[in-house]
Write an enzyme that holds these catalytic residues in place. Structure first.
Site, PDB file in Angstrom:
ATOM      1  N   HIS A 262       4.169  -6.395   8.864  1.00 38.95           N
ATOM      2  CA  HIS A 262       3.350  -5.725   7.839  1.00 38.95           C
ATOM      3  C   HIS A 262       3.402  -6.484   6.514  1.00 38.95           C
ATOM      4  O   HIS A 262       2.353  -6.854   5.956  1.00 38.95           O
ATOM      5  CB  HIS A 262       3.877  -4.295   7.649  1.00 38.95           C
ATOM      6  CG  HIS A 262       3.201  -3.519   6.561  1.00 38.95           C
ATOM      7  ND1 HIS A 262       2.252  -2.561   6.808  1.00 38.95           N
ATOM      8  CD2 HIS A 262       3.339  -3.554   5.202  1.00 38.95           C
ATOM      9  CE1 HIS A 262       1.832  -2.036   5.673  1.00 38.95           C
ATOM     10  NE2 HIS A 262       2.493  -2.629   4.678  1.00 38.95           N
ATOM     11  N   GLU A 263       4.613  -6.726   6.000  1.00 33.89           N
ATOM     12  CA  GLU A 263       4.737  -7.382   4.704  1.00 33.89           C
ATOM     13  C   GLU A 263       4.192  -8.809   4.743  1.00 33.89           C
ATOM     14  O   GLU A 263       3.654  -9.300   3.752  1.00 33.89           O
ATOM     15  CB  GLU A 263       6.196  -7.375   4.238  1.00 33.89           C
ATOM     16  CG  GLU A 263       6.815  -5.993   4.071  1.00 33.89           C
ATOM     17  CD  GLU A 263       6.068  -5.072   3.131  1.00 33.89           C
ATOM     18  OE1 GLU A 263       5.286  -5.576   2.276  1.00 33.89           O
ATOM     19  OE2 GLU A 263       6.249  -3.835   3.232  1.00 33.89           O
ATOM     20  N   HIS A 266       0.589  -8.880   3.813  1.00 34.65           N
ATOM     21  CA  HIS A 266       0.402  -8.945   2.362  1.00 34.65           C
ATOM     22  C   HIS A 266       0.602 -10.374   1.870  1.00 34.65           C
ATOM     23  O   HIS A 266      -0.165 -10.883   1.047  1.00 34.65           O
ATOM     24  CB  HIS A 266       1.426  -8.043   1.663  1.00 34.65           C
ATOM     25  CG  HIS A 266       1.159  -6.575   1.751  1.00 34.65           C
ATOM     26  ND1 HIS A 266      -0.006  -6.002   1.303  1.00 34.65           N
ATOM     27  CD2 HIS A 266       1.938  -5.551   2.203  1.00 34.65           C
ATOM     28  CE1 HIS A 266       0.056  -4.681   1.470  1.00 34.65           C
ATOM     29  NE2 HIS A 266       1.224  -4.389   2.028  1.00 34.65           N
ATOM     30  N   GLU A 292      -3.627  -3.362   1.703  1.00 35.81           N
ATOM     31  CA  GLU A 292      -3.060  -2.683   2.865  1.00 35.81           C
ATOM     32  C   GLU A 292      -3.855  -2.975   4.131  1.00 35.81           C
ATOM     33  O   GLU A 292      -3.311  -2.959   5.233  1.00 35.81           O
ATOM     34  CB  GLU A 292      -2.972  -1.177   2.617  1.00 35.81           C
ATOM     35  CG  GLU A 292      -1.956  -0.773   1.575  1.00 35.81           C
ATOM     36  CD  GLU A 292      -0.543  -1.227   1.893  1.00 35.81           C
ATOM     37  OE1 GLU A 292      -0.195  -1.373   3.080  1.00 35.81           O
ATOM     38  OE2 GLU A 292       0.238  -1.449   0.937  1.00 35.81           O
TER      39      GLU A 292
END
Length: 499
Positions: A262-263, A266, A292
């Site tokens: 997930h990170e 970003h 997001e």
């Protein structure tokens, strides 16, 4: 005033902000707890400097001049001018000393949040959160435009042009779709086996696996790093320094695995912004919803893909050194998509996740409509979890103190997670018209996916509004139905449901 002089002033403000970013990263990864008050002072001081310059005489002079001389600006200069003017008009009436005091209060609130987590007691941070809410209500008076509700103002800090009226409709549609899927699963589904997911996987084994995965997805460790923290986040200082963090649990490898994926989404976004926007406020993501969408595209769209996991499963077994040798691939994959009610948002499955966001959204609306007292918040939180998910927190750590966002002043942020999920599903639908995503994820080269996202989203930084980006990339505005259809396809397959 010349464009070069204007951009130099903007660069110096961005350099201050980069220093503040490094202080923020340090405070969440390595700063001694006892230094919180000292850090609050230096952050408040530097934030005050940055804020004062962003609304100061040089910026005023530049905006006044270029209001009537836009023809003297380059393409990038015009985009920067537009963004700077937007921020100036938003903040120029706020007294700098109030903004500095607010920034100091945020640092104090972060420390209070850490103490509240240890004590599992919202009371340990209640006063600090009340202070932050007071500041935001004060600032709303400066930020508010005609026809906006108080909460509209906060939403627009993170997702421009979003309103409560729009979001109420969107969330009602998503909630109805999720509840329907959950009902079908409960009545007709066959639950996957999951007992083996609690087998021990050491931090070193998890780290080896997930670093290998996110490098394949396009995260560049020569321009980033992975550190430990309490609440995972990504922080970008510039396109060559986009840092990611996680927390580890050796009996729950999925938490850090999906958290880092997930990170990294970003981070990939920030690492892929066009260099022409360096040292300007355009050198970051355009909104938290779009940001997001990139992290959730990684974590959920790719992270739910069967071909992706079939490709990665041998590497996973290699990293875990025999721990899962008795588990066949289909059993392993299905286990990753189990859905069940859970109390902690960042550990929620991808079907129930939006319900966690809707709960927070509804509570935040109540706070800023002055419909609730601070003392009642933990019970309201717990009641909503019981109503929406059928489970109730036993303490505040499982409940209202689990998230870092309120102590960071990020009221209005939570809806971005659900919007990002919807954007991600819609982007995937559009991407599949040009790329066979399954084939790419079954291959040794994932770059076509990253390249498509860079072409349509990443490269623009904050130079385009989210609505424009989504319309240009997909041919239509936000449509929640893509997310509902996506969740049906994934969960009906895993739970062996035939429509």
């Amino acid at each position: 005033m010349k464009e070069q002089e204007f951009l130099q002033e903007i660069k110096e403000i961005e350099l201050l902000n980069e220093a503040l970013g490094l202080l923020e990263w340090d405070s969440q990864t390595g700063m001694p707890e006892a230094s919180s008050s000292f850090r609050g002072e230096v952050v408040g001081y530097l934030s005050g400097m940055s804020f004062e310059r962003s609304v100061g005489s040089k910026i005023q002079e530049a905006l006044n001049y270029f209001d009537t001389h836009t023809e003297e600006l380059s393409e990038v200069g015009l985009a920067v001018y537009t963004k700077v003017k937007e921020n100036y008009e938003l903040n120029q009436s706020i007294p700098p000393e109030r903004m500095q005091a607010y920034t100091t209060a945020l640092t104090n609130a972060h420390n209070a949040w850490l103490q509240a987590r240890k004590a599992k007691d919202f009371g340990k941070m209640k006063n600090e959160i009340e202070t932050i809410i007071g500041f935001l209500k004060e600032f709303i008076a400066y930020w508010k435009k005609d026809e906006e509700t108080n909460y509209d103002v906060l939403l627009n800090q993170y997702e421009p042009e979003l309103t409560v009226a729009k979001l109420d409709q969107i969330f009602a549609q998503v909630k109805e779709g999720i509840m329907e899927i959950r009902t079908v699963i409960a009545e007709k589904g066959t639950a996957p086996r999951t007992d083996f997911l609690s087998r021990k996987v050491s931090k070193e084994q998890q780290r080896k696996f997930v670093i290998g995965v996110v490098e394949q997805l396009g995260y560049d460790f020569s321009r980033g790093r992975l550190d430990d923290t309490v609440h995972p986040f990504m922080l970008s200082l510039n396109r060559n320094d986009g840092r990611i963090t996680t927390r580890w649990d050796e009996t729950k490898f999925t938490m850090a695995t999906f958290g880092v994926i997930h990170e990294a989404g970003h981070g990939i976004y920030e690492q892929s912004i066009d260099s022409k926007y360096d040292y300007t406020p355009l050198s970051t993501g355009t909104s938290m919803g779009i940001h997001e969408s990139q992290s959730l595209f990684n974590e959920i769209i790719i992270g739910s893909n069967k071909q992706f996991w079939q490709k990665q499963f041998p590497f996973f077994k290699e990293c875990t050194e025999g721990t899962f040798d008795d588990i066949d691939f289909n059993t392993f994959y299905d286990s990753l998509k189990e859905t069940k009610a859970s109390l902690v948002r960042i550990e929620a499955d991808s079907l129930t996740y939006p319900l966690h966001i809707i709960i927070r959204y509804e509570i935040e609306k109540m706070i800023f409509n002055d419909e609730v007292s601070m003392d009642d918040l933990p019970q309201i939180w717990n009641d909503k979890y019981e109503e929406y998910l059928g489970i109730r927190p036993e303490n505040d750590l499982e409940g209202i103190v689990q998230d870092i966002h309120w102590s960071g002043g990020s009221f209005g942020y939570f809806p971005s997670y659900a919007l990002g999920y919807m954007y991600a599903a819609q982007l995937c639908h559009a991407m599949e018209k040009e790329i066979d995503v399954n084939d790419v994820l079954a291959s040794d080269d994932y770059s076509p996916i990253k390249n498509w996202l860079t072409t349509h989203i990443h490269q623009y930084g904050a130079s385009r509004k989210p609505n424009q980006l989504i319309l240009d990339a997909t041919g239509e505005s936000l449509n929640p139905q893509y997310l509902i259809n996506y969740m049906k396809s994934i969960y009906y397959d895993v739970y062996k449901i035939k429509e």
